[in-house]
Design an enzyme around this catalytic site. Structure first.
Site, PDB file in Angstrom:
ATOM      1  N   PHE A 149       0.813  -1.228   0.000  1.00 31.14           N
ATOM      2  CA  PHE A 149       0.000   0.000   0.000  1.00 31.14           C
ATOM      3  C   PHE A 149       0.839   1.268   0.000  1.00 31.14           C
ATOM      4  CE2 PHE A 149       0.888  -0.024   4.569  1.00 31.14           C
ATOM      5  CZ  PHE A 149       1.009   1.334   4.838  1.00 31.14           C
ATOM      6  N   LYS A 173      -1.233  -7.342  -9.099  1.00 29.31           N
ATOM      7  CA  LYS A 173      -2.198  -7.373  -7.976  1.00 29.31           C
ATOM      8  C   LYS A 173      -1.753  -6.296  -6.990  1.00 29.31           C
ATOM      9  CE  LYS A 173      -3.188  -8.366  -4.255  1.00 29.31           C
ATOM     10  NZ  LYS A 173      -3.606  -7.334  -3.246  1.00 29.31           N
ATOM     11  N   GLU A 176      -4.957  -3.637  -1.909  1.00 27.24           N
ATOM     12  CA  GLU A 176      -6.406  -3.411  -1.879  1.00 27.24           C
ATOM     13  C   GLU A 176      -6.758  -2.142  -1.102  1.00 27.24           C
ATOM     14  OE1 GLU A 176      -4.600  -5.580  -0.400  1.00 27.24           O
ATOM     15  OE2 GLU A 176      -5.311  -6.087   1.616  1.00 27.24           O
ATOM     16  N   CYS A 281       9.573   1.783   3.373  1.00 24.92           N
ATOM     17  CA  CYS A 281      10.479   0.680   3.713  1.00 24.92           C
ATOM     18  C   CYS A 281      11.899   1.193   3.877  1.00 24.92           C
ATOM     19  CB  CYS A 281      10.439  -0.391   2.643  1.00 24.92           C
ATOM     20  SG  CYS A 281      11.109   0.194   1.104  1.00 24.92           S
TER      21      CYS A 281
HETATM   22  P1  NAD Z   1       1.615  -6.569   3.052  1.00 31.98           P
HETATM   23  O1  NAD Z   1       2.673  -7.596   3.113  1.00 31.98           O
HETATM   24  O2  NAD Z   1       0.532  -6.602   4.071  1.00 31.98           O
HETATM   25  O3  NAD Z   1       0.887  -6.591   1.617  1.00 31.98           O
HETATM   26  C1  NAD Z   1       1.617  -6.614   0.422  1.00 31.98           C
HETATM   27  C2  NAD Z   1       0.779  -7.321  -0.644  1.00 31.98           C
HETATM   28  O4  NAD Z   1       0.549  -8.672  -0.225  1.00 31.98           O
HETATM   29  C3  NAD Z   1      -0.589  -6.687  -0.863  1.00 31.98           C
HETATM   30  O5  NAD Z   1      -0.876  -6.691  -2.238  1.00 31.98           O
HETATM   31  C4  NAD Z   1      -1.520  -7.598  -0.085  1.00 31.98           C
HETATM   32  O6  NAD Z   1      -2.822  -7.650  -0.632  1.00 31.98           O
HETATM   33  C5  NAD Z   1      -0.840  -8.955  -0.179  1.00 31.98           C
HETATM   34  N1  NAD Z   1      -1.105  -9.796   0.986  1.00 31.98           N
HETATM   35  C6  NAD Z   1      -1.370  -9.393   2.258  1.00 31.98           C
HETATM   36  N2  NAD Z   1      -1.551 -10.452   3.065  1.00 31.98           N
HETATM   37  C7  NAD Z   1      -1.394 -11.559   2.301  1.00 31.98           C
HETATM   38  C8  NAD Z   1      -1.451 -12.963   2.570  1.00 31.98           C
HETATM   39  N3  NAD Z   1      -1.693 -13.433   3.787  1.00 31.98           N
HETATM   40  N4  NAD Z   1      -1.222 -13.818   1.554  1.00 31.98           N
HETATM   41  C9  NAD Z   1      -0.961 -13.359   0.314  1.00 31.98           C
HETATM   42  N5  NAD Z   1      -0.903 -12.043   0.007  1.00 31.98           N
HETATM   43  C10 NAD Z   1      -1.105 -11.148   0.978  1.00 31.98           C
HETATM   44  O7  NAD Z   1       2.365  -5.142   3.074  1.00 31.98           O
HETATM   45  P2  NAD Z   1       1.727  -3.693   3.174  1.00 31.98           P
HETATM   46  O8  NAD Z   1       1.197  -3.480   4.546  1.00 31.98           O
HETATM   47  O9  NAD Z   1       0.842  -3.431   2.023  1.00 31.98           O
HETATM   48  O10 NAD Z   1       3.033  -2.799   2.954  1.00 31.98           O
HETATM   49  C11 NAD Z   1       3.914  -2.458   3.982  1.00 31.98           C
HETATM   50  C12 NAD Z   1       5.074  -3.420   4.094  1.00 31.98           C
HETATM   51  O11 NAD Z   1       5.768  -3.484   2.845  1.00 31.98           O
HETATM   52  C13 NAD Z   1       6.119  -2.984   5.107  1.00 31.98           C
HETATM   53  O12 NAD Z   1       6.568  -4.125   5.795  1.00 31.98           O
HETATM   54  C14 NAD Z   1       7.224  -2.393   4.252  1.00 31.98           C
HETATM   55  O13 NAD Z   1       8.508  -2.403   4.846  1.00 31.98           O
HETATM   56  C15 NAD Z   1       7.163  -3.278   3.074  1.00 31.98           C
HETATM   57  N6  NAD Z   1       7.755  -2.642   1.906  1.00 31.98           N
HETATM   58  C16 NAD Z   1       8.972  -3.103   1.490  1.00 31.98           C
HETATM   59  C17 NAD Z   1       9.583  -2.498   0.419  1.00 31.98           C
HETATM   60  C18 NAD Z   1      10.913  -2.975  -0.057  1.00 31.98           C
HETATM   61  O14 NAD Z   1      11.332  -2.542  -1.112  1.00 31.98           O
HETATM   62  N7  NAD Z   1      11.609  -3.857   0.650  1.00 31.98           N
HETATM   63  C19 NAD Z   1       8.963  -1.430  -0.262  1.00 31.98           C
HETATM   64  C20 NAD Z   1       7.714  -1.009   0.178  1.00 31.98           C
HETATM   65  C21 NAD Z   1       7.120  -1.625   1.266  1.00 31.98           C
END
Ligand code: NAD
Length: 497
Positions: A149, A173, A176, A281
């Protein structure tokens, strides 16, 4: 209330699963839209469209693919403000910050515009008598991209421009929580000339993601999100034979040596810890202050933190907006009293902030916690909010050891005037991206982005040369054009002569 649609095979598509998520404006708390959650069969439809489109896109000329990327670059640039407004309305970040993420995403589109140069193969002539060898790279096929997000424009643009320019087709994807900006980027790609089926978008949750990870026609998966989901994506996609890169969470340390310019270090710490409400991140979430400058540095950070203007992202006066959801805001805020209970000193307590006129918004103020030790929750967890922890260290060695023990290794920074110390740090620290007097060292598009340890599962960084390698596979061709003197049977292993 708007309904955000899927985009499959060049057309918008309504959801048919009967399941959906709610989109909320974080600055007001108002529900503003609905987003359909794709069923497995809707994901299958998108993958089928991508498989079919690969037949022609994978064989399209480099000049055709390049032209589309140049058109896309112009279109996204022309729609910057509109996309930034969509980001602010659903993510909450301030308009200038949203423009910044679009600019960093455009950098990758610009990289993709140069794909002919990046895809040039290698040839060795006359490796044996009349034998030439050529190494080429070809697209992998259908790529799935799953994005978080916190950068609804930039992170998808880390992926699909390079993947498409390399000749792949794509199923995206997005998160959401704030899907509208990502959908707009996909619409603009079609305006730019991306053919139907080449770039598809399905919204959804775990059901959609897991189907992509298991689908037999998906060849590669790029994921960016939190560490537990990154690990799940890496393991599941890998078990299904796919190439996978899964970028995870972070806890980025900023090391301040006693000889640093403390005003500049304090400016950098505040910008990197509280920008985008700490939901980056690459945010700095820990400052490691090396004796004896800790008290002075904390004083300077506190002074600046207290002066920040927090408000809705569409107000030009706001420097920091709300958090993504009420639930996340409450979780972030809970770390501050817990840090106090666990023995830290809360120097600035931003919890409980109410923004006038936006009482329903998901705001919290910024917090600064000093005297933090590794056992405390405020240190151990990725908080992903505007809470900055300060750890004191006696010397460089102790500070480095602390950073290197961290579970994560995304980005890190050192602030110093000592070139020798900086050089030592850049070689000794265990992290994928290092800043020297630069607090958020997000590499430019023609380098690559990726962390170490629990910040990245897989071998490849995202974008740059690594991105091109990830989205292509190698093929080596050995050629001999026969000469009348050739012939004869030889059962020996081919050797060079
Ligand atoms: P998230 O892991 O909750 O979600 C990421 C994606 O995975 C979304 O599209 C979500 O719908 C999907 N998802 C969520 N739960 C899932 C499940 N149980 N099974 C399969 N898919 C699932 O992350 P977020 O809250 O959207 O974003 C924040 C996180 O992303 C933080 O931890 C941040 O550090 C990390 N991030 C990392 C980078 C990087 O480059 N390393 C960059 C941006 C964000």
């Amino acid at each position: 209330m708007k309904t955000v649609q899927h985009f499959i095979d060049g057309k918008h598509a309504d959801g048919t699963s009967g399941r959906h998520g709610t989109i909320t404006n974080p600055a007001t708390g108002e529900e503003t839209g609905e987003v359909p959650f794709a069923s497995e069969s809707e994901v299958d439809t998108a993958v089928s469209a991508a498989v079919k489109a690969f037949e022609s896109w994978g064989a399209a000329s480099l000049s055709k693919r390049t032209q589309v990327m140049f058109n896309y670059r112009e279109l996204v640039n022309a729609h910057r403000d509109e996309i930034a407004e969509l980001i602010t309305a659903e993510h909450g970040k301030v308009h200038s910050d949203a423009l910044g993420e679009i600019a960093r995403g455009l950098e990758i589109v610009e990289l993709a515009c140069g794909i002919p140069q990046l895809l040039k193969g290698e040839t060795s002539t006359q490796v044996s008598t009349r034998v030439d060898v050529e190494s080429i790279r070809q697209p992998v096929g259908v790529v799935a991209g799953i994005t978080p997000f916190n950068f609804p424009a930039m992170v998808p643009m880390w992926m699909f421009p390079v993947a498409l320019a390399c000749g792949n087709t794509f199923v995206l994807k997005p998160s959401e929580k704030d899907p509208s900006a990502t959908l707009r980027l996909v619409e603009l790609a079609h305006e730019a000339g991306v053919p139907d089926g080449v770039l598809n978008l399905v919204h959804g949750d775990k059901t959609a993601v897991d189907r992509l990870l298991e689908h037999p026609d998906v060849d590669a998966v790029s994921f960016v999100g939190s560490t537990p989901i990154a690990k799940h994506v890496h393991d599941t996609a890998g078990a299904h034979g796919k190439r996978v890169q899964a970028l995870g969470g972070a806890k980025n340390h900023m090391l301040v040596l006693p000889d640093a310019d403390l005003d500049q270090a304090a400016d950098a710490a505040v910008s990197a810890a509280y920008g985008s409400a700490g939901e980056r991140c690459m945010a700095v979430s820990v400052v490691v202050a090396v004796d004896p400058i800790g008290d002075e540095l904390v004083g300077k950070i506190a002074e600046r933190a207290r002066a920040l203007t927090i408000g809705p992202g569409d107000d030009p006066a706001s420097e920091m907006g709300p958090l993504i959801t009420a639930e996340h805001r409450d979780k972030v805020a809970s770390y501050v009293p817990r840090a106090r209970e666990q023995g830290a000193e809360v120097v600035v307590d931003g919890t409980g902030l109410v923004v006038e006129g936006h009482e329903g918004g998901f705001f919290t103020g910024v917090s600064l916690v000093d005297g933090v030790t590794p056992e405390m929750d405020v240190y151990a967890d990725e908080i992903f909010g505007p809470v900055l922890a300060v750890v004191r260290a006696e010397d460089y060695q102790e500070a480095l050891a602390l950073i290197n023990r961290s579970q994560w290794g995304n980005g890190t920074a050192i602030f110093t005037r000592d070139g020798g110390a900086a050089r030592r740090f850049q070689l000794e620290v265990r992290a994928g991206m290092v800043g020297v007097n630069v607090p958020i060292p997000v590499p430019v598009g023609y380098h690559s982005f990726g962390g170490w340890k629990d910040s990245l599962f897989g071998d490849h960084h995202i974008y740059g040369n690594d991105g091109v390698r990830f989205y292509t596979r190698g093929k080596v061709i050995t050629t001999r054009w026969p000469d009348p003197s050739d012939g004869g049977i030889d059962l020996g292993f081919p050797s060079n002569s």
